[in-house]
Design a protein around this motif. Sequence first.
Motif, PDB file in Angstrom:
ATOM      1  N   MET A 148       0.857  -1.196   0.000  1.00  0.00           N
ATOM      2  CA  MET A 148       0.000   0.000   0.000  1.00  0.00           C
ATOM      3  C   MET A 148       0.891   1.243   0.000  1.00  0.00           C
ATOM      4  SD  MET A 148      -3.067   0.854   2.687  1.00  0.00           S
ATOM      5  CE  MET A 148      -4.149  -0.448   2.165  1.00  0.00           C
ATOM      6  N   THR A 149       0.570   2.188  -0.797  1.00  0.00           N
ATOM      7  CA  THR A 149       1.390   3.401  -0.872  1.00  0.00           C
ATOM      8  C   THR A 149       0.818   4.473   0.033  1.00  0.00           C
ATOM      9  OG1 THR A 149       0.086   4.292  -2.677  1.00  0.00           O
ATOM     10  CG2 THR A 149       1.947   2.903  -3.278  1.00  0.00           C
ATOM     11  N   PRO A 150       1.626   5.436   0.397  1.00  0.00           N
ATOM     12  CA  PRO A 150       1.137   6.491   1.283  1.00  0.00           C
ATOM     13  C   PRO A 150      -0.141   7.147   0.781  1.00  0.00           C
ATOM     14  CG  PRO A 150       3.500   6.655   1.035  1.00  0.00           C
ATOM     15  CD  PRO A 150       3.043   5.603   0.074  1.00  0.00           C
ATOM     16  N   SER A 151      -0.256   7.316  -0.535  1.00  0.00           N
ATOM     17  CA  SER A 151      -1.418   8.039  -1.057  1.00  0.00           C
ATOM     18  C   SER A 151      -2.719   7.280  -0.828  1.00  0.00           C
ATOM     19  CB  SER A 151      -1.231   8.296  -2.548  1.00  0.00           C
ATOM     20  OG  SER A 151      -1.118   7.063  -3.239  1.00  0.00           O
ATOM     21  N   GLN A 152      -2.608   5.989  -0.516  1.00  0.00           N
ATOM     22  CA  GLN A 152      -3.824   5.217  -0.278  1.00  0.00           C
ATOM     23  C   GLN A 152      -4.268   5.277   1.178  1.00  0.00           C
ATOM     24  OE1 GLN A 152      -1.829   1.828  -2.469  1.00  0.00           O
ATOM     25  NE2 GLN A 152      -3.961   1.346  -2.821  1.00  0.00           N
ATOM     26  N   HIS A 153      -3.515   5.986   1.991  1.00  0.00           N
ATOM     27  CA  HIS A 153      -3.860   6.058   3.407  1.00  0.00           C
ATOM     28  C   HIS A 153      -4.610   7.337   3.730  1.00  0.00           C
ATOM     29  CE1 HIS A 153      -1.481   2.569   4.518  1.00  0.00           C
ATOM     30  NE2 HIS A 153      -0.663   2.958   3.577  1.00  0.00           N
ATOM     31  N   SER A 154      -5.475   7.222   4.710  1.00  0.00           N
ATOM     32  CA  SER A 154      -6.185   8.406   5.183  1.00  0.00           C
ATOM     33  C   SER A 154      -5.184   9.381   5.773  1.00  0.00           C
ATOM     34  CB  SER A 154      -7.187   7.985   6.265  1.00  0.00           C
ATOM     35  OG  SER A 154      -7.517   9.088   7.056  1.00  0.00           O
ATOM     36  N   THR A 182      -6.226   9.460   9.896  1.00  0.00           N
ATOM     37  CA  THR A 182      -6.215   8.331  10.818  1.00  0.00           C
ATOM     38  C   THR A 182      -4.794   7.889  11.121  1.00  0.00           C
ATOM     39  OG1 THR A 182      -8.256   7.588   9.810  1.00  0.00           O
ATOM     40  CG2 THR A 182      -7.115   6.027  11.221  1.00  0.00           C
ATOM     41  N   PRO A 183      -4.358   8.041  12.360  1.00  0.00           N
ATOM     42  CA  PRO A 183      -3.041   7.543  12.705  1.00  0.00           C
ATOM     43  C   PRO A 183      -3.024   6.024  12.523  1.00  0.00           C
ATOM     44  CG  PRO A 183      -3.879   8.983  14.410  1.00  0.00           C
ATOM     45  CD  PRO A 183      -5.024   8.648  13.499  1.00  0.00           C
ATOM     46  N   ASP A 184      -2.314   5.555  11.530  1.00  0.00           N
ATOM     47  CA  ASP A 184      -2.373   4.138  11.206  1.00  0.00           C
ATOM     48  C   ASP A 184      -0.980   3.685  10.846  1.00  0.00           C
ATOM     49  OD1 ASP A 184      -4.160   2.220   8.659  1.00  0.00           O
ATOM     50  OD2 ASP A 184      -2.774   1.648  10.247  1.00  0.00           O
ATOM     51  N   GLY A 185      -0.360   2.955  11.750  1.00  0.00           N
ATOM     52  CA  GLY A 185       1.010   2.545  11.503  1.00  0.00           C
ATOM     53  C   GLY A 185       1.138   1.146  10.950  1.00  0.00           C
ATOM     54  N   ASP A 186       0.036   0.542  10.468  1.00  0.00           N
ATOM     55  CA  ASP A 186       0.144  -0.862  10.078  1.00  0.00           C
ATOM     56  C   ASP A 186       0.819  -1.067   8.727  1.00  0.00           C
ATOM     57  OD1 ASP A 186      -1.803  -0.021   8.392  1.00  0.00           O
ATOM     58  OD2 ASP A 186      -3.313  -1.470   9.016  1.00  0.00           O
ATOM     59  N   TRP A 187       1.113  -0.022   8.022  1.00  0.00           N
ATOM     60  CA  TRP A 187       1.783  -0.184   6.731  1.00  0.00           C
ATOM     61  C   TRP A 187       3.274   0.105   6.825  1.00  0.00           C
ATOM     62  CZ3 TRP A 187       3.635   4.191   3.889  1.00  0.00           C
ATOM     63  CH2 TRP A 187       3.349   5.418   4.501  1.00  0.00           C
ATOM     64  N   PHE A 188       3.719   0.431   8.038  1.00  0.00           N
ATOM     65  CA  PHE A 188       5.159   0.613   8.228  1.00  0.00           C
ATOM     66  C   PHE A 188       5.541   0.167   9.634  1.00  0.00           C
ATOM     67  CE2 PHE A 188       3.127   4.632   9.308  1.00  0.00           C
ATOM     68  CZ  PHE A 188       3.665   4.931  10.538  1.00  0.00           C
ATOM     69  N   THR A 189       6.828  -0.024   9.818  1.00  0.00           N
ATOM     70  CA  THR A 189       7.339  -0.522  11.097  1.00  0.00           C
ATOM     71  C   THR A 189       8.387   0.448  11.624  1.00  0.00           C
ATOM     72  OG1 THR A 189       7.015  -2.787  10.351  1.00  0.00           O
ATOM     73  CG2 THR A 189       8.543  -2.453  12.200  1.00  0.00           C
ATOM     74  N   ILE A 190       8.329   0.691  12.925  1.00  0.00           N
ATOM     75  CA  ILE A 190       9.364   1.508  13.567  1.00  0.00           C
ATOM     76  C   ILE A 190      10.355   0.534  14.208  1.00  0.00           C
ATOM     77  CG2 ILE A 190       9.869   3.302  15.264  1.00  0.00           C
ATOM     78  CD1 ILE A 190       7.915   4.354  13.235  1.00  0.00           C
ATOM     79  N   ARG A 191      11.611   0.706  13.913  1.00  0.00           N
ATOM     80  CA  ARG A 191      12.637  -0.181  14.472  1.00  0.00           C
ATOM     81  C   ARG A 191      13.934   0.591  14.624  1.00  0.00           C
ATOM     82  NH1 ARG A 191      16.023  -0.828  10.395  1.00  0.00           N
ATOM     83  NH2 ARG A 191      15.239  -0.901   8.253  1.00  0.00           N
ATOM     84  N   GLN A 192      14.895  -0.039  15.325  1.00  0.00           N
ATOM     85  CA  GLN A 192      16.205   0.605  15.460  1.00  0.00           C
ATOM     86  C   GLN A 192      16.912   0.623  14.099  1.00  0.00           C
ATOM     87  OE1 GLN A 192      18.899   0.632  18.838  1.00  0.00           O
ATOM     88  NE2 GLN A 192      20.212  -0.779  17.722  1.00  0.00           N
ATOM     89  N   ARG A 229       4.434  12.259   4.005  1.00  0.00           N
ATOM     90  CA  ARG A 229       3.925  13.029   5.144  1.00  0.00           C
ATOM     91  C   ARG A 229       2.401  13.007   5.192  1.00  0.00           C
ATOM     92  NH1 ARG A 229       8.313  18.020   4.754  1.00  0.00           N
ATOM     93  NH2 ARG A 229      10.088  16.705   5.319  1.00  0.00           N
ATOM     94  N   LEU A 230       1.860  13.403   6.322  1.00  0.00           N
ATOM     95  CA  LEU A 230       0.415  13.407   6.583  1.00  0.00           C
ATOM     96  C   LEU A 230      -0.154  11.999   6.633  1.00  0.00           C
ATOM     97  CD1 LEU A 230      -0.783  16.461   4.447  1.00  0.00           C
ATOM     98  CD2 LEU A 230      -0.479  16.339   6.925  1.00  0.00           C
ATOM     99  N   HIS A 231       0.693  11.006   6.906  1.00  0.00           N
ATOM    100  CA  HIS A 231       0.216   9.629   7.039  1.00  0.00           C
ATOM    101  C   HIS A 231       0.683   9.012   8.355  1.00  0.00           C
ATOM    102  CE1 HIS A 231      -1.195   9.869   2.936  1.00  0.00           C
ATOM    103  NE2 HIS A 231      -0.018  10.300   2.580  1.00  0.00           N
ATOM    104  N   ALA A 232       0.903   9.856   9.342  1.00  0.00           N
ATOM    105  CA  ALA A 232       1.196   9.423  10.715  1.00  0.00           C
ATOM    106  C   ALA A 232       2.585   8.834  10.899  1.00  0.00           C
ATOM    107  CB  ALA A 232       0.136   8.441  11.209  1.00  0.00           C
ATOM    108  N   VAL A 233       3.466   8.948   9.905  1.00  0.00           N
ATOM    109  CA  VAL A 233       4.822   8.417  10.080  1.00  0.00           C
ATOM    110  C   VAL A 233       5.554   9.203  11.170  1.00  0.00           C
ATOM    111  CG1 VAL A 233       7.057   8.008   8.977  1.00  0.00           C
ATOM    112  CG2 VAL A 233       4.939   7.616   7.689  1.00  0.00           C
ATOM    113  N   GLY A 234       5.538  10.524  11.049  1.00  0.00           N
ATOM    114  CA  GLY A 234       6.202  11.361  12.042  1.00  0.00           C
ATOM    115  C   GLY A 234       5.596  11.167  13.430  1.00  0.00           C
ATOM    116  N   GLU A 235       4.288  11.059  13.456  1.00  0.00           N
ATOM    117  CA  GLU A 235       3.596  10.878  14.741  1.00  0.00           C
ATOM    118  C   GLU A 235       4.045   9.574  15.398  1.00  0.00           C
ATOM    119  OE1 GLU A 235      -0.606  11.009  14.251  1.00  0.00           O
ATOM    120  OE2 GLU A 235      -1.004  10.811  16.387  1.00  0.00           O
ATOM    121  N   CYS A 236       4.153   8.492  14.613  1.00  0.00           N
ATOM    122  CA  CYS A 236       4.568   7.203  15.176  1.00  0.00           C
ATOM    123  C   CYS A 236       6.030   7.242  15.618  1.00  0.00           C
ATOM    124  CB  CYS A 236       4.342   6.081  14.162  1.00  0.00           C
ATOM    125  SG  CYS A 236       2.603   5.657  13.968  1.00  0.00           S
TER     126      CYS A 236
END
Lengths: 164, 142
Positions: A1-7, A10-20, A107-114
């Motif tokens: 899923m690409t960023p443009s397909q995300h609301s 809605t803070p939605d982190g299921d299309w990316f992962t935060i890791r070290q 941006r505007l897809h909750a990446v920074g927020e997560c």
Amino acid sequence: MTPSQHSDTTPDGDWFTIRQVTHADLPDVVNLDARVTGMQKQDYWDDIYVRFVERGNDKRFFLVAQANDAADNPALLGFVVGEVRAWEFGSAPCGWITGISVDPDSRLHAVGECLFRSISEKFEAIGITTMRTMVGRSNHLLMAFFRSEGMMAGPYLQLEKELG
Amino acid sequence: MRLQVASRLAIFALIELARDPEQKLSVGEIGDKFGVSSHHLAKVMHALGRAGLVRSVRGVGGGYRFAGNVRRVTLLDVVNLFEDISAVEGERSGTAEATDAGQALGVVLDEIDDIARATLGSITIATMLKLMDRQKSGGTKS
């Protein structure tokens, strides 16, 4: 899923992962930083990687957001760097966010927020109760981001003087 | 710092409408909530409409709806519709301001203006709504 397909609401982190971060991420980190700031800083990021990752320190954090779908481009969506600093400027130990960046197209897809929340949790997990950062006064976009995450002006003012 | 009444009313009205972008509120309803006259508020709402921040809904039960982007509209965007928070034209161009003391004071006042602009320019309507929620819950954490 690409960023443009995300609301974008809605803070939605299921299309990316935060890791070290890993050493393999460094070229992407350097490129993202260069794209956003207009400056290539390879030596700086090499040094950050050594100090924050290789030397191992439970008070320093260097996290990246990676797209889960390999078809997503770019794979590295953003990063955040922060560490605990104590007693500088008379301040009790607090967590400093020293760098955060998100790919402009993601941006505007909750990446920074997560990323922000992930590093907040890292600080909280080691007993830190205050988090701090510094933002260019003219950088309203970044300042607006930090404020939207609940940050307010703190008790310190940054002062400087031109030398020479 | 102080904001003019029109700026404050505009911010209050936008926040009230942005709480639920689907709702429409009349000038009277907004005015009642903040204790201001409909006459004064109507001019403010008209200016917000011209700026595209609210949309008027005609007919029975008409009123205004929020029409901006809560995550992009800042307090500075709103304030700029009604006033210039920098020095009033001519205020810093008199004889006294041309002296070395006047110029030094100007540097200090410019710093204050810059900080005020940075603060207002970085707080969106969405951030205001979050701030209100945090105040309501008695905390300051995000």
